[in-house]
Scaffold this active site. Structure first.
Site: not given
Ligand SMILES: Cc1cc2nc3c(=O)[nH]c(=O)nc-3n(C[C@H](O)[C@H](O)[C@H](O)COP(=O)(O)O)c2cc1C
Ligand SMILES: Cc1cc2nc3c(=O)[nH]c(=O)nc-3n(C[C@H](O)[C@H](O)[C@H](O)COP(=O)(O)OP(=O)(O)OC[C@H]3O[C@@H](n4cnc5c(N)ncnc54)[C@H](O)[C@@H]3O)c2cc1C
Ligand code: FES
Lengths: 266, 303
Positions: B130, B192
């Protein structure tokens, strides 16, 4: 929350930057409350990416109305939709205004600044239905920002308008208009929606006058569903000051709950 | 009929589609939209031991085909999660994965150990990546040593399978993945979010309260795909692909470069039933291509 995903646009009205859509959405019309909102998909592409939150402006029978101003590319795309188009929406969402039994027979101030007027039409209708007497304060920068003036007047509510440039109604901020009315009137409650500076000022006026109030807050929203914690505001509640979600715990919060100016984290 | 199931070794999934942490709340937020049991599984929002307030708003800003977030892992903490949410999740016939956070190695271990006392959790996803919790976006996933130590420490306290979630904000993602594998992680998930920012040119202020945040969404997909490709070739444990997956085609790309499963993040915001659409799209694609078992396509890239 119900999920009414598809809504056909029945009618579009426009005034320069402002738009009013009438939509067919029986489930939302049946189950919503004033102050709730819907999340609208404005694009079939990924740019803009997120849905846009828009308040319910009115609900009747099988229909709901929305009223919005062009604020950027998302609302501009929305404004280009035509009657007959299908909107992909989610809703109704959030916690709306609280209409109380003791409002019966009483005067209730409803203050809208610019596009913030949107949820107040639905609110005023429900207040009237509950036997209260809504008084509408509608402020804008200039007369062109008050396209709904006649609509509110036709509904037979007392309507007071203000413009910053004096082109229509009271000349000055809507907060000054409210303040001057409060010198000779004693409403039971105040509801407001608009720019945060306007609402903060109103909260201060209400505190001085000992007038309870509720405010509808805005934020950029990721999901609108309480799933991302992206839309939070510092709120004092039950002895704690915490970030609550505007989309789920709000958008409506009461006068003393809202921490208007948050400078530091924690 | 296409068999959509995939076997991660330590966990058999009904289908390769998981909802990503932080974009799916604690799962229950999506119950009104579809039957959660249709998912391969979902990863709940990252949990620290104690409740956390998260970062100063504004926390979200949209960019072309992307979203920058600086939520800062606001959440209810692991005890409230196990008391109030997990009992309902544990009833579900789908893989419930918990995203584990920590300020330091000890906290990761404490959270993991606590969660291990409860039934209904299929695996832990170790969020060593994170970017928001410390100044400058630093996290254990930025060093092989810290990754190794954190995974090892958590392994010692939990019998639950570990999926280590990597940050893309590193110079050599493969070496971090190998460190996690060597420390005993059962799987790797990546990526992430990418550290990012946006500026309001009128006020000259950063648009996010936290100044910097993490970019997700379609904008990151090609980079995420490249990283998954590199990692999947370098490790023997299963890899879960994440980053900008919005369609079944996106998901298939990730699987072809070596992902055994995928996570869908930001797409859940745009379409609450995005995961379902992706599952259906995959099935259709497989049917049209005469593929009986979706796992056939994992790592099937032709170079
Ligand atoms: C609003 C938001 C909150 C997130 N919170 C977490 C989290 O608590 N833990 C985590 O490992 N990744 C978190 N992520 C990352 C997502 O799980 C993911 O790895 C990242 O958004 C890339 O994928 P995507 O492009 O499909 O969103 C978060 C992403 C977003 C957009
Ligand atoms: C609960 C709720 C109800 C709303 N109801 C209405 C309504 O009934 N009518 C109406 O006209 N508008 C309403 N809004 C505001 C509306 O959602 C925003 O104007 C819209 O999302 C902006 O999108 P855009 O793509 O046009 O602008 P963008 O290009 O995204 O942004 C333009 C500017 O507006 C700011 N902004 C973006 N999104 C929001 C937002 N959600 N809230 C506040 N500022 C934002 C940006 O930071 C930027 O400065 C509501 C907002 C909320 C949270
Ligand atoms: S917009 Fe996602 S939690 Fe409010």
């Amino acid at each position: 929350m119900v999920i009414d995903r598809k809504a056909r646009i029945i009618e579009v009205q426009d005034w320069d930057d402002y738009f009013l859509f009438r939509l067919e959405s029986p489930e939302i019309a049946r189950l919503s409350q004033p102050g709730q909102f819907i999340m609208i998909k404005v694009s079939e592409t990924t740019n803009p990416l997120l849905r846009r939150p828009i308040s319910l402006h009115n609900c009747t029978g099988r229909e709901v109305e929305i009223f919005f101003q062009i604020a950027g590319k998302g609302t501009r795309l929305l404004s280009q939709k035509k009657a007959g188009d299908i909107l992909d929406i989610l809703g109704p969402l959030g916690r709306g205004f609280s209409i109380k039994n003791e409002f019966k027979g009483k005067e209730i101030f409803c203050v809208g600044g610019g596009r913030g007027i949107a949820p107040l039409y639905y609110l005023a209708r429900e207040l009237s239905a509950a036997g209260a007497r809504p008084v509408i304060f509608y402020g804008g920068r200039t007369s062109a920002d008050l396209p709904l003036k006649s609509r509110f007047e036709q509904a037979d509510w007392e309507v007071k308008v203000s413009t910053d440039d004096g082109s229509l109604g009271f000349s000055g901020l809507v907060t000054s208009l409210v303040e001057s009315e409060l010198r000779h009137r004693t409403p039971t409650f105040l509801f407001a929606c608009g720019p945060e500076a306007m609402m903060e000022k109103l909260a201060e006026i209400c505190r001085k006058e000992n007038l309870p109030a509720e405010f509808s807050l805005e934020s950029i929203m990721g999901c609108g569903l309480g799933a991302c914690w992206g839309c939070v505001k510092k709120i004092r509640r039950n002895g704690e000051t915490k970030y609550l979600k505007i989309c789920q715990d709000g958008p409506v919060f009461s006068r003393d709950e809202i921490v208007w100016q948050e400078k530091e984290n924690g | 009929m296409v068999d959509l199931s995939v076997d991660l070794g330590f966990l058999k999934l009904k289908n390769p589609v998981l909802a990503a942490s932080g974009t799916f709340g604690y799962g229950l937020e999506f119950k009104p939209f579809y039957d959660l049991e249709l998912l391969g599984g979902f990863v709940v929002k990252g949990l620290y031991f104690n409740p956390r307030e998260g970062n100063l708003p504004p926390r979200l800003i949209e960019t072309p085909s992307g979203l920058i977030n600086s939520i800062g892992l606001q959440g209810i903490g692991v005890e409230a999660f196990c008391r109030e949410i997990l009992p309902e999740l544990a009833e579900l016939d789908t893989a419930v994965i918990v995203n584990v956070c920590g300020e330091d190695e000890d906290e990761y271990a404490r959270v993991a150990e606590y969660l291990s006392r409860f039934k209904g959790i299929a695996a832990l996803e170790l969020n060593i990546s994170c970017p928001n919790v410390r100044e400058g976006g630093r996290c254990p996933a930025q060093s092989s040593d810290a990754t190794f130590r954190t995974v090892k420490k958590v392994k010692e306290v939990t019998p639950l399978p570990l999926i280590t979630k990597l940050s893309p904000n590193v110079t050599d993602i493969v070496s971090i993945a190998i460190a996690a594998e060597e420390a005993g992680s059962e799987a790797i998930s990546l990526v992430n979010t990418f550290l990012a920012m946006a500026v309001d040119i009128e006020t000259r202020k950063p648009k996010l309260g936290n100044v910097i945040g993490g970019l997700s969404g379609p904008a990151i997909k090609p980079i995420a795909l490249r990283m998954v490709f590199q990692v999947a070739r370098a490790v023997k444990i299963p890899v879960i692909g994440i980053g900008g997956i919005f369609t079944a085609e996106d998901a298939l790309e990730f699987m072809m470069v070596g992902a055994s499963a995928i996570e869908v993040g930001t797409a859940n915001f745009v379409d609450p039933d995005a995961c379902l659409r992706i599952i259906q799209g995959m099935e259709k694609w497989a049917e049209n291509h005469g593929i009986k078992n979706i796992s056939e396509i994992i790592g099937s890239l032709k170079i």
